[in-house]
Design a protein around this motif. Structure first.
Motif, PDB file in Angstrom:
ATOM      1  N   LYS A 497      36.103 -28.065  -7.995  1.00  0.00           N
ATOM      2  CA  LYS A 497      37.029 -28.180  -6.866  1.00  0.00           C
ATOM      3  C   LYS A 497      36.781 -27.032  -5.905  1.00  0.00           C
ATOM      4  CE  LYS A 497      41.998 -28.594  -5.979  1.00  0.00           C
ATOM      5  NZ  LYS A 497      43.340 -28.595  -6.612  1.00  0.00           N
ATOM      6  N   THR A 498      36.608 -27.355  -4.624  1.00  0.00           N
ATOM      7  CA  THR A 498      36.308 -26.341  -3.615  1.00  0.00           C
ATOM      8  C   THR A 498      37.359 -26.354  -2.508  1.00  0.00           C
ATOM      9  OG1 THR A 498      34.904 -27.887  -2.391  1.00  0.00           O
ATOM     10  CG2 THR A 498      33.824 -26.508  -4.047  1.00  0.00           C
ATOM     11  N   ASN A 499      37.240 -25.373  -1.620  1.00  0.00           N
ATOM     12  CA  ASN A 499      38.184 -25.186  -0.508  1.00  0.00           C
ATOM     13  C   ASN A 499      39.579 -24.814  -0.996  1.00  0.00           C
ATOM     14  OD1 ASN A 499      36.412 -25.531   1.573  1.00  0.00           O
ATOM     15  ND2 ASN A 499      36.971 -27.641   2.006  1.00  0.00           N
ATOM     16  N   VAL A 500      39.651 -24.248  -2.189  1.00  0.00           N
ATOM     17  CA  VAL A 500      40.920 -23.717  -2.674  1.00  0.00           C
ATOM     18  C   VAL A 500      41.250 -22.481  -1.841  1.00  0.00           C
ATOM     19  CG1 VAL A 500      42.149 -22.785  -4.671  1.00  0.00           C
ATOM     20  CG2 VAL A 500      40.442 -24.591  -4.977  1.00  0.00           C
ATOM     21  N   LEU A 501      42.498 -22.359  -1.391  1.00  0.00           N
ATOM     22  CA  LEU A 501      42.866 -21.237  -0.530  1.00  0.00           C
ATOM     23  C   LEU A 501      42.812 -19.926  -1.300  1.00  0.00           C
ATOM     24  CD1 LEU A 501      45.847 -22.533   1.635  1.00  0.00           C
ATOM     25  CD2 LEU A 501      43.395 -22.630   2.085  1.00  0.00           C
ATOM     26  N   THR A 502      42.235 -18.915  -0.671  1.00  0.00           N
ATOM     27  CA  THR A 502      42.169 -17.568  -1.230  1.00  0.00           C
ATOM     28  C   THR A 502      42.418 -16.562  -0.119  1.00  0.00           C
ATOM     29  OG1 THR A 502      40.800 -16.042  -2.515  1.00  0.00           O
ATOM     30  CG2 THR A 502      39.682 -17.380  -0.879  1.00  0.00           C
ATOM     31  N   ALA A 503      42.762 -15.329  -0.472  1.00  0.00           N
ATOM     32  CA  ALA A 503      43.125 -14.323   0.528  1.00  0.00           C
ATOM     33  C   ALA A 503      41.935 -13.970   1.412  1.00  0.00           C
ATOM     34  CB  ALA A 503      43.652 -13.074  -0.161  1.00  0.00           C
ATOM     35  N   SER A 504      42.201 -13.786   2.705  1.00  0.00           N
ATOM     36  CA  SER A 504      41.161 -13.372   3.641  1.00  0.00           C
ATOM     37  C   SER A 504      41.084 -11.852   3.672  1.00  0.00           C
ATOM     38  CB  SER A 504      41.435 -13.931   5.031  1.00  0.00           C
ATOM     39  OG  SER A 504      42.077 -13.018   5.839  1.00  0.00           O
ATOM     40  N   ASP A 505      40.099 -11.317   4.403  1.00  0.00           N
ATOM     41  CA  ASP A 505      39.978  -9.869   4.541  1.00  0.00           C
ATOM     42  C   ASP A 505      41.105  -9.292   5.384  1.00  0.00           C
ATOM     43  OD1 ASP A 505      37.669  -9.840   3.026  1.00  0.00           O
ATOM     44  OD2 ASP A 505      36.387 -10.216   4.773  1.00  0.00           O
ATOM     45  N   THR A 506      41.781 -10.152   6.150  1.00  0.00           N
ATOM     46  CA  THR A 506      42.927  -9.720   6.946  1.00  0.00           C
ATOM     47  C   THR A 506      44.197  -9.987   6.161  1.00  0.00           C
ATOM     48  OG1 THR A 506      41.745 -10.279   8.983  1.00  0.00           O
ATOM     49  CG2 THR A 506      44.134  -9.974   9.139  1.00  0.00           C
ATOM     50  N   PRO A 507      44.983  -8.951   5.822  1.00  0.00           N
ATOM     51  CA  PRO A 507      46.184  -9.161   5.013  1.00  0.00           C
ATOM     52  C   PRO A 507      47.119 -10.190   5.640  1.00  0.00           C
ATOM     53  CG  PRO A 507      45.698  -6.811   5.229  1.00  0.00           C
ATOM     54  CD  PRO A 507      44.767  -7.529   6.164  1.00  0.00           C
ATOM     55  N   GLY A 508      47.680 -11.059   4.777  1.00  0.00           N
ATOM     56  CA  GLY A 508      48.632 -12.060   5.238  1.00  0.00           C
ATOM     57  C   GLY A 508      48.013 -13.376   5.626  1.00  0.00           C
ATOM     58  N   TYR A 509      46.674 -13.493   5.576  1.00  0.00           N
ATOM     59  CA  TYR A 509      46.001 -14.732   5.947  1.00  0.00           C
ATOM     60  C   TYR A 509      45.117 -15.210   4.803  1.00  0.00           C
ATOM     61  CZ  TYR A 509      47.562 -13.918  10.722  1.00  0.00           C
ATOM     62  OH  TYR A 509      48.343 -13.721  11.840  1.00  0.00           O
ATOM     63  N   SER A 510      44.760 -16.490   4.870  1.00  0.00           N
ATOM     64  CA  SER A 510      43.942 -17.094   3.824  1.00  0.00           C
ATOM     65  C   SER A 510      42.688 -17.712   4.421  1.00  0.00           C
ATOM     66  CB  SER A 510      44.737 -18.179   3.074  1.00  0.00           C
ATOM     67  OG  SER A 510      45.867 -17.626   2.439  1.00  0.00           O
ATOM     68  N   VAL A 511      41.716 -17.940   3.554  1.00  0.00           N
ATOM     69  CA  VAL A 511      40.527 -18.704   3.911  1.00  0.00           C
ATOM     70  C   VAL A 511      40.317 -19.755   2.830  1.00  0.00           C
ATOM     71  CG1 VAL A 511      39.419 -16.856   5.192  1.00  0.00           C
ATOM     72  CG2 VAL A 511      39.018 -17.044   2.742  1.00  0.00           C
ATOM     73  N   ALA A 512      39.710 -20.870   3.202  1.00  0.00           N
ATOM     74  CA  ALA A 512      39.423 -21.936   2.239  1.00  0.00           C
ATOM     75  C   ALA A 512      38.066 -21.661   1.613  1.00  0.00           C
ATOM     76  CB  ALA A 512      39.457 -23.292   2.913  1.00  0.00           C
ATOM     77  N   ALA A 513      38.059 -20.794   0.596  1.00  0.00           N
ATOM     78  CA  ALA A 513      36.797 -20.372   0.004  1.00  0.00           C
ATOM     79  C   ALA A 513      36.813 -20.401  -1.510  1.00  0.00           C
ATOM     80  CB  ALA A 513      36.443 -18.955   0.475  1.00  0.00           C
ATOM     81  N   GLY A 514      37.970 -20.621  -2.120  1.00  0.00           N
ATOM     82  CA  GLY A 514      38.061 -20.580  -3.571  1.00  0.00           C
ATOM     83  C   GLY A 514      37.373 -21.764  -4.235  1.00  0.00           C
ATOM     84  N   ARG A 515      37.013 -21.571  -5.512  1.00  0.00           N
ATOM     85  CA  ARG A 515      36.379 -22.649  -6.268  1.00  0.00           C
ATOM     86  C   ARG A 515      36.876 -22.583  -7.710  1.00  0.00           C
ATOM     87  NH1 ARG A 515      31.174 -21.990  -4.926  1.00  0.00           N
ATOM     88  NH2 ARG A 515      30.670 -20.648  -6.696  1.00  0.00           N
ATOM     89  N   ILE A 516      37.172 -23.759  -8.277  1.00  0.00           N
ATOM     90  CA  ILE A 516      37.669 -23.883  -9.647  1.00  0.00           C
ATOM     91  C   ILE A 516      36.802 -24.900 -10.377  1.00  0.00           C
ATOM     92  CG2 ILE A 516      39.629 -24.611 -11.071  1.00  0.00           C
ATOM     93  CD1 ILE A 516      41.474 -23.758  -8.815  1.00  0.00           C
ATOM     94  N   LYS A 517      36.589 -24.652 -11.658  1.00  0.00           N
ATOM     95  CA  LYS A 517      35.769 -25.564 -12.455  1.00  0.00           C
ATOM     96  C   LYS A 517      36.473 -25.847 -13.778  1.00  0.00           C
ATOM     97  CE  LYS A 517      30.970 -26.154 -14.033  1.00  0.00           C
ATOM     98  NZ  LYS A 517      30.719 -27.349 -13.220  1.00  0.00           N
ATOM     99  N   SER A 518      36.414 -27.101 -14.211  1.00  0.00           N
ATOM    100  CA  SER A 518      37.012 -27.512 -15.473  1.00  0.00           C
ATOM    101  C   SER A 518      36.012 -28.377 -16.231  1.00  0.00           C
ATOM    102  CB  SER A 518      38.310 -28.293 -15.226  1.00  0.00           C
ATOM    103  OG  SER A 518      38.847 -28.783 -16.435  1.00  0.00           O
ATOM    104  N   THR A 519      35.705 -27.962 -17.445  1.00  0.00           N
ATOM    105  CA  THR A 519      34.783 -28.695 -18.305  1.00  0.00           C
ATOM    106  C   THR A 519      35.464 -28.909 -19.650  1.00  0.00           C
ATOM    107  OG1 THR A 519      32.881 -27.654 -17.238  1.00  0.00           O
ATOM    108  CG2 THR A 519      32.500 -28.687 -19.379  1.00  0.00           C
ATOM    109  N   GLY A 520      35.313 -30.106 -20.224  1.00  0.00           N
ATOM    110  CA  GLY A 520      36.011 -30.315 -21.475  1.00  0.00           C
ATOM    111  C   GLY A 520      35.590 -31.538 -22.249  1.00  0.00           C
ATOM    112  N   VAL A 521      36.202 -31.649 -23.443  1.00  0.00           N
ATOM    113  CA  VAL A 521      36.012 -32.784 -24.348  1.00  0.00           C
ATOM    114  C   VAL A 521      37.394 -33.228 -24.806  1.00  0.00           C
ATOM    115  CG1 VAL A 521      35.014 -33.591 -26.517  1.00  0.00           C
ATOM    116  CG2 VAL A 521      33.793 -31.884 -25.138  1.00  0.00           C
TER     117      VAL A 521
END
Length: 662
Positions: A497-521
Motif C-alpha cells: 500500500k502506497t501514498n500513506v500520509l506521513t509527516a513532511s519536513d515542514t512541521p504540521g504538514y503531511s506528504v503522501a509518501a508512506g508505504r505499508i506491506k503485509s505478507t501472510g498465510v
C-alpha cells in the motif's frame, strides 16, 4: 427467484455453505471464486451465542480487533488493514460509513468475510478485505422465535424474530431486540434496543420488491478502557473506571432503510435496482484522559462534549446475464452506483481535570467546556460504473475479470482551523483471477487486484493528496469432503500500500509518501465432521509492517495486528435416552503479542481464552443454553488506543439463554 431462497436456507444449517453472493455480487459457488471467502452462518452464530459481530471474528483467520472508540463502533483489521469507511457492507450497500453502533446479530443471516481487495466491485476499500452482512429475509411460512438471556455480569437481553405471509404475494419479517447491562464495571451501564421490519412483495412471477428497515438505539458509555502505565500493563484492575460515571452515557442512534427491486428479464438475464438511506447520531458527555503525569499516578483529563451526526444515501443498478461464446460460458455483471455522505463533528473540551489512578475520587466539579477543538462539515459524493465477467473456460478452468471506475468528490469545512478543502479525484480498480478445479473436492486459484482509499487534508501548497493505492496478490487452495459438509481454505498473500500520509519536513504538514506491506498465510477448516460433531478452526501468520515513513521506524509493526493468531471451536450433539437432544462444546482463541502504538515502543501481551457452550432441547419448541465465556477468567487486552489507553477483555461470565420456537 425461488432457487435463490433455497440456497439461503441451505446455508443457514451448516458451517460450510456452498455459495456466496458477496464476493462477486452474483450467486457463485465459493470453490469457483478466486479469493478466500469465509462465511459465518446463522448456525455458527447460534452455537457461539454471539450477540455482536465482534463475537464471531475470533474464529475467522486474519481478522484482528482494533480500537473500537470506547466500545461504540466496530473496527477490525483484515490481513493487517483497517477499514472504517467500507469496513462492512449490509446486503452489498455501504454499512459503516459515518458513525455506527456495534453491529448486533439479531437481524443477521450470515457474515461473509471477503478476503483481498474489493475495489473492483465495491469501490474505495482496504486491500485486506471487506465484510458483507446478509440480513434475515421474509418468508411465506409462519414462524416466530423468542429468546431471553441472563448473564452473570448483569446482562438482560430479549429478542423476537417473527415471519410469515400477509397474503399470497406479500410476506413480512420483524426482528426486535432489547438489552441492558453486561458492562465491565458496576459504575457503568448500557441499554440497547432494535426494531427491524422487512417486507417482500412478489409483484408478479418475474418481479420482487424487498424493503428492510433497521432502527437501533443505544445508551452506552464511551469507555476507552484502562491507562497504560508506562508499558506496565496489569497495574490497574480491569474494572477500574477513569472517566466520570456521573457524565452519563453517550446516545447513539442508527436508522436504515433499504429497498431493492429484482426483475427477471429472461431465462438468462436479470436486473436489480436498489437504494439505501442511513441516518445516525452520536452525542453526549465524556471525561477523557489526555496524558499521564510524571508521578505515574496522576491522570490528566478533560471533560468533553461531542456531537457526530451523519447521513448516507446510496443507489445501485445492476444487469446480470449468462451466455456463451463458442465453448466459453460467461456470467456478466455491469452496474452503476452513486452515493452521498454527510458528516458533522462538534467537540468541546474543558481545562485539565485530573484524577488519581490508584485512589480515584469521582464527582468533583468539572471545569467549564470552553474550548472548541473540532467543528467541521464533510460531504462526499461518489459516482461509479463497473463491469465483471466470470468465464467458464472449461469444467476445470474458471476466470474472473473485473474493472471499476470511481469519481469521488470531497468538500470539508473546518471551522476551527478555518480551512475549506474541495477536491475531485478518480480511480480505476482492476481485478483478475484464475481458478483450477482438478476434481469435485478441491480447487486452486491465483488472483491479483488493486484498490484505493481517498486521503484527507491537503499538502503544504494546499493541493489535495492522491488516494492511497494498494496492490494485492493471492494464491490459495480450497478443499471439501464429497458430501460438501466439511470444507477448508489455505491462502498466501502479499499486499503493498502506497501514498500513506506521513509527516513532511515542514512541521504540521503531511506528504503522501508512506508505504505499508503485509505478507501472510491463512488456514481455515469448518463444517460437519460426522453426524455428531461440527467445528471451525483457523490459523494466521501475518507480517504487517511499515516499510517507508518519515516519522515511523522502517519495520515497525502495524498497531494491534498480531503476527500469529488461531482459534478452534467444536460442538458435539446427540440424543439422550428419553429422546431429548443436547449439545456440548467449547472454543479456544489465541492472539499473539501486538504493537501497542505506532512507534512500537510497547506491546500488548499474547493471550489465550477459552469458552464452554451447551444446550438442552427439552421439548420440540424449547431449548435451554448455558455458555461460559473466558472460562479461566484470563486478564487480557484486546486492543489499544495510542500510547495511553488499552482495552481490557471481559471477565468470566455465565450466560443462560431460553429459546422458544413457535
Amino acid at each position: 427467484m425461488p432457487q435463490v431462497t433455497v440456497a439461503a436456507e441451505r446455508a443457514t444449517g451448516t458451517y460450510n455453505p456452498q455459495n456466496s453472493s458477496g464476493a462477486t455480487r452474483t450467486d457463485t459457488p465459493i470453490r469457483e471464486v478466486p479469493q478466500s471467502v469465509r462465511v459465518v452462518t446463522l448456525q455458527q452464530i447460534e452455537d457461539l451465542g454471539a450477540t455482536r459481530m465482534a463475537d464471531t471474528v475470533d474464529y475467522v483467520s486474519g481478522v484482528a480487533r482494533l480500537n473500537d472508540f470506547g466500545g461504540t463502533w466496530d473496527n477490525f483489521a483484515i490481513r493487517g488493514f483497517s477499514s472504517t469507511d467500507m469496513g462492512f457492507l449490509v446486503n452489498g450497500f455501504p454499512g459503516s460509513r459515518g458513525y455506527n453502533p456495534p453491529r448486533d446479530t439479531a437481524t443477521v443471516e450470515r457474515f461473509e468475510f471477503l478476503k483481498g481487495p474489493a475495489g473492483a466491485i465495491y469501490g474505495s476499500s482496504e486491500p485486506g478485505g471487506t465484510i458483507n452482512i446478509v440480513t434475515k429475509k421474509p418468508k411465506f411460512t409462519s414462524r416466530t422465535v423468542a429468546e431471553a438471556s441472563i448473564g452473570s455480569r448483569g446482562l438482560r437481553r430479549a429478542t423476537v424474530d417473527s415471519t410469515g405471509a400477509l397474503g399470497s404475494t406479500v410476506a413480512y419479517r420483524i426482528n426486535l431486540m432489547a438489552e441492558e447491562g453486561d458492562s465491565r464495571s458496576s459504575l457503568l451501564g448500557n441499554n440497547r434496543s432494535l426494531v427491524a421490519p422487512a417486507l417482500t412483495w412478489l409483484v408478479d412471477s418475474r418481479t420482487t420488491v424487498n424493503y428492510e428497515g433497521e432502527f437501533l438505539r443505544a445508551d452506552t458509555p464511551l469507555d476507552r478502557g484502562l491507562v497504560n502505565v508506562r508499558g506496565a500493563l496489569g497495574t490497574l484492575p480491569r474494572d477500574r473506571v477513569l472517566n466520570e460515571p456521573g457524565d452519563g452515557n453517550m446516545t447513539l442512534t442508527s436508522d436504515t432503510h433499504q429497498v431493492t427491486l429484482d426483475r427477471v428479464l429472461s431465462d438468462n438475464w436479470q436486473a436489480k435496482f436498489g437504494a439505501s438511506y442511513k441516518e445516525s447520531t452520536f452525542d453526549g458527555n465524556y471525561t477523557e484522559a489526555t496524558s499521564l503525569a510524571a508521578d505515574n499516578r496522576t491522570l490528566n483529563r478533560q471533560a468533553t462534549w461531542r456531537q457526530l451526526p451523519s447521513r448516507d444515501v446510496s443507489v445501485q443498478a445492476e444487469l446480470e446475464g449468462k451466455f456463451s461464446t463458442g465453448a466459453i460460458g460467461h456470467t456478466v455483471l455491469v452496474g452503476a452506483e452513486a452515493s452521498r455522505l454527510f458528516m458533522n463533528t462538534e467537540i468541546l473540551r474543558s481545562a485539565n481535570y485530573p484524577i488519581d489512578l490508584y485512589d480515584p475520587v469521582y464527582g468533583k466539579p468539572a471545569p467549564a467546556l470552553t474550548t472548541l477543538t473540532s467543528s467541521s462539515d464533510e460531504r462526499q459524493r461518489v459516482k461509479a460504473v463497473f463491469a465483471q465477467d466470470q468465464l467458464s473456460l472449461s469444467r476445470q478452468w474458471k476466470m474472473l475479470a473485473g474493472l471499476r471506475w470511481d469519481e469521488y468528490s470531497q468538500d470539508l469545512v473546518n471551522r476551527v482551523a478555518r480551512t475549506h478543502v474541495s477536491r475531485e479525484q478518480s480511480a480505476v480498480s482492476p481485478r483478475l483471477g484464475l481458478t483450477f478445479l482438478p476434481n469435485d473436492w478441491s480447487s486452486l486459484y491465483l488472483s491479483a487486484g488493486k484498490s484505493f482509499r481517498g486521503n484527507n487534508g491537503t499538502d503544504i501548497a494546499g493541493n489535495a493528496f492522491d488516494p492511497q493505492r494498494s496492490t494485492a496478490i493471492e494464491a490459495g487452495w480450497k478443499l471439501q469432503t464429497a458430501d460438501g459438509r466439511l470444507g477448508a481454505n489455505l491462502a498466501v498473500y502479499d499486499i503493498a500500500k502506497t501514498n500513506v500520509l506521513t509527516a513532511s519536513d515542514t512541521p504540521g504538514y503531511s506528504v503522501a509518501a508512506g508505504r505499508i506491506k503485509s505478507t501472510g498465510v491463512e488456514a481455515d477448516v469448518f463444517g460437519q465432521i460426522d453426524a455428531h460433531w461440527r467445528m471451525t478452526g483457523n490459523f494466521s501468520w501475518n507480517d504487517a509492517r511499515v516499510t517507508k515513513d518519515k516519522t515511523l521506524p522502517s519495520g515497525a509493526r502495524l498497531v494491534n495486528v498480531p503476527e500469529f493468531s488461531a482459534g478452534l471451536f467444536a460442538i458435539r450433539e446427540d440424543t439422550l435416552a428419553n429422546g431429548k437432544r443436547y449439545g456440548v462444546g467449547g472454543g479456544l482463541n489465541y492472539v499473539g503479542d501486538r504493537a501497542g502504538n505506532s512507534t512500537d515502543t510497547y506491546a500488548l501481551p499474547a493471550y489465550t481464552t477459552a469458552k464452554l457452550v451447551s444446550y438442552w432441547q427439552f421439548s420440540k419448541r424449547a431449548r435451554l443454553s448455558v455458555d461460559i465465556h473466558n472460562l479461566f477468567n484470563r486478564q487480557y487486552y484486546t486492543s489499544s488506543w495510542g500510547a495511553l489507553y488499552v482495552t481490557p477483555g471481559a471477565e468470566r461470565s455465565i450466560v443462560t439463554r431460553l429459546k422458544l420456537d413457535f
